[in-house]
Design an enzyme around this catalytic site. Structure first.
Site, mmCIF file in Angstrom:
data_model
loop_
_atom_site.group_PDB
_atom_site.id
_atom_site.type_symbol
_atom_site.label_atom_id
_atom_site.label_comp_id
_atom_site.label_asym_id
_atom_site.label_seq_id
_atom_site.Cartn_x
_atom_site.Cartn_y
_atom_site.Cartn_z
ATOM 1 N N ASP A 6 0.803 -1.473 0.222
ATOM 2 C CA ASP A 6 0.001 0.204 -0.202
ATOM 3 C C ASP A 6 0.401 1.803 -0.168
ATOM 4 O O ASP A 6 2.099 1.705 0.655
ATOM 5 C CB ASP A 6 -0.671 0.099 1.137
ATOM 6 N N SER A 21 -0.760 0.114 7.502
ATOM 7 C CA SER A 21 -0.868 1.476 6.230
ATOM 8 C C SER A 21 -1.115 2.373 7.719
ATOM 9 O O SER A 21 -1.470 2.446 8.513
ATOM 10 C CB SER A 21 -1.664 1.329 5.541
ATOM 11 N N ARG A 76 -6.594 -1.473 11.940
ATOM 12 C CA ARG A 76 -6.368 -0.121 10.946
ATOM 13 C C ARG A 76 -6.643 0.626 9.986
ATOM 14 O O ARG A 76 -7.513 0.938 9.403
ATOM 15 C CB ARG A 76 -5.465 -1.573 10.618
HETATM 16 C C1 FRU Z 1 -3.664 -4.157 2.806
HETATM 17 C C2 FRU Z 1 -2.964 -3.729 3.828
HETATM 18 C C3 FRU Z 1 -3.321 -2.931 4.883
HETATM 19 C C4 FRU Z 1 -2.344 -2.802 5.569
HETATM 20 C C5 FRU Z 1 -0.996 -3.572 5.208
HETATM 21 C C6 FRU Z 1 -0.572 -4.416 5.810
HETATM 22 O O1 FRU Z 1 -2.668 -4.051 1.319
HETATM 23 O O2 FRU Z 1 -3.988 -5.468 4.584
HETATM 24 O O3 FRU Z 1 -4.874 -3.143 6.047
HETATM 25 O O4 FRU Z 1 -2.418 -2.204 7.062
HETATM 26 O O5 FRU Z 1 -1.358 -4.253 4.228
HETATM 27 O O6 FRU Z 1 0.345 -4.579 4.374
#
Ligand code: FRU
Length: 507
Positions: free
Chosen positions: A40, A100, A168
């Site tokens: 991300d 993220s 998150r």
């Molecule tokens: C989305 C995700 C987020 C998380 C991150 C972990 O692609 O699953 O929800 O914060 O990737 O790398």
């Protein structure tokens, strides 16, 4: 175990190995991580005269691992300067990953980063569970110091039934009165996703305000990576739903991205959803984030990859994952349009133009080829004779490879097929979606940059994004119609992006 020197190690690793990756291997104008894995985009926001972008980063391998934040900045969304790794999982609050999050320039000039700190533990029955909480760090655009009191929001701050395992991806912004607001994804007790709103005056103390919207297990289950912003007269809640079931041609199974379009009453903090629009109809588009430019444009960037196909990278690749080309969002007749940032046009080189060309069977056009280009093809029925059944553009083509965009007027659908595009595994390679011809014409803007195809239909009513791993010498482009002749206009620009400055700035 907490690895206190994780940031130094990651930076040293980049310094040691980045010089071995040549510009040739990288796309010309899409951001890649330094080395290893990225997912991300994070913290996409203006700071100190540039636009900064962080990203989920595992430098040590071509697969996901303990998450760091990689870092880059740009002034025009096309040429990026790589910066040292910004965050590593090195404290009690984030020892298993800095997930993220987002960023903001504070009134006092500090760069605020807000992210999800992850701690993982194994239960007695062997199950591994996350505890996810929101953390902050402050910095100057290069160096960041984590707040000692992290996390600033944890399980205890959740509304009734909220799960601390899935809490998150905070996105922060500042209201005109200086209030800091944050939207963050959470899972409710029935397993569905919902987006929580918190507010703060100082970025350290946050209070829960409301649940802005919830999936109720209709638009997928958990909602990841929310963003919340006004666009035209509307308010948009942008989410990345997981575990969706297909809905017509709008949403496919699994991870999707969606705009929930509605209105927002700031006084009561009430968001009212009016309708839902899929963001991208391709395969490789996830976890988008937006920023507001100084001249008032809402610009979106996403991870140009999908979780489902993320293992399907060519052997020997030194890095995996790219960001999409940043896209400008506008609102028209209740729908969101997206187009490549206008800054791309400054990099257009030679133009080749064809008008009113009849396509009958297959054909090529002199000067129409290449893997780094910006090309618009407008297709319509010939004035006389039968209508065509299919019109196809074959790209990144040679005797063995090709990627095909097919338009079928009868069903008003586009199919993109990348099954011959160099992937080492038999993954999902085809997507179909609906388009709306205008006066019988369909306009297809195609951006190619070595490993990717981004397609924008009409004024940007639909977009579809695909990674391709086709060898670079497969450069041919051909056109084909079935049933009868199609008439096309083709305007093609090569794109010339100077690489020297980037090299000098490589960390
Ligand atoms: C989305 C995700 C987020 C998380 C991150 C972990 O692609 O699953 O929800 O914060 O990737 O790398």
């Amino acid at each position: 175990m907490i690895k206190q020197d994780a940031l130094r190690e990651a930076r040293e690793f980049e310094t040691a190995y980045l010089p071995f990756i040549t510009d040739e291997e990288r796309p010309a104008f899409h951001l890649t991580g330094g080395i290893g894995w990225i997912n991300d985009p994070n913290g996409f926001a203006p700071y100190g005269g540039a636009y900064h972008l962080f990203y989920q980063y595992h430098p040590y391998a071509n697969h996901w691992g303990p998450m760091h934040w990689g870092h880059a900045k740009t002034t025009d969304f096309i040429r990026w300067e790589r910066l040292p790794v910004a965050l590593a999982p090195d404290t009690k609050a984030d020892r298993d990953g800095c997930f993220s999050g987002s960023a903001l320039e504070l009134a006092d000039g500090r760069h605020l980063l807000v992210y999800t700190g992850v701690r993982r533990k194994r239960l007695k029955d062997g199950e591994s569970v996350d505890s996810q909480a929101q953390c902050v760090a402050f910095g100057d655009g290069t160096e960041y110091v984590k707040y000692e009191g992290n996390p600033v929001l944890d399980e205890a701050d959740l509304p009734e039934g909220g799960s601390g395992r899935d809490f998150r991806d905070p996105k922060v912004w500042m209201e005109e009165d200086g209030t800091l607001c944050m939207v963050v994804g959470n899972r409710a007790s029935d397993g569905s996703g919902r987006i929580l709103l918190y507010e703060s005056r100082d970025a350290l103390h946050w209070s829960f305000v409301t649940i802005l919207d919830a999936s109720e297990n209709v638009y997928g289950r958990m909602w990841e990576c929310p963003d919340f912003f006004p666009l035209g007269e509307k308010q948009i809640l942008m989410v990345s739903p997981q575990e969706m079931q297909p809905m017509g041609m709008e949403f496919h199974a699994g991870d999707n991205t969606a705009w929930l379009i509605g209105s927002y009453d700031r006084a009561t903090r009430k968001f009212t959803r009016e309708h839902v629009q899929a963001i991208d109809h391709g395969i490789d588009f996830y976890a988008p984030q937006t920023l507001l430019t100084k001249d008032g444009r809402r610009v979106m960037i996403a991870w140009m990859q999908s979780w489902a196909s993320s293992r399907s990278v060519p052997q020997g690749a030194r890095f995996t994952g790219e960001m999409t080309l940043p896209r400008e969002l506008t609102m028209k007749d209740g729908r969101i349009l997206q187009r490549p940032v206008r800054e791309l046009e400054a990099y257009r080189g030679k133009r080749v133009l064809y008008e009113n060309i009849p396509v009958e069977g297959g054909m090529t056009l002199a000067g129409i080829e290449g893997r780094i280009l910006d090309m618009t093809v407008t297709v319509r029925q010939a004035v006389t004779g039968n209508p065509f059944r299919y019109f196809k553009i074959h790209l990144a083509k040679d005797g063995a490879f090709m990627t095909t965009i097919r338009y079928k007027p009868e069903t008003e659908t586009i199919r993109v097929d990348r099954s011959r595009s160099g992937f080492p595994y038999d993954i999902v390679n085809v997507r179909d979606f609906l388009v709306r011809p205008v006066d019988g014409c369909v306009r297809l803007r195609i951006i190619l940059d070595k490993h990717s195809l981004e397609l924008f239909v009409g004024e940007g009513e639909q977009a579809a994004t695909f990674m391709i791993h086709t060898p670079q010498d497969a450069r041919a482009i051909s056109f084909e119609s079935e049933g009868a002749a199609a008439l096309i206009d083709v305007e093609k620009y090569e794109l010339i992006i100077p690489q020297e400055e980037r090299k000098e700035n490589n960390v």
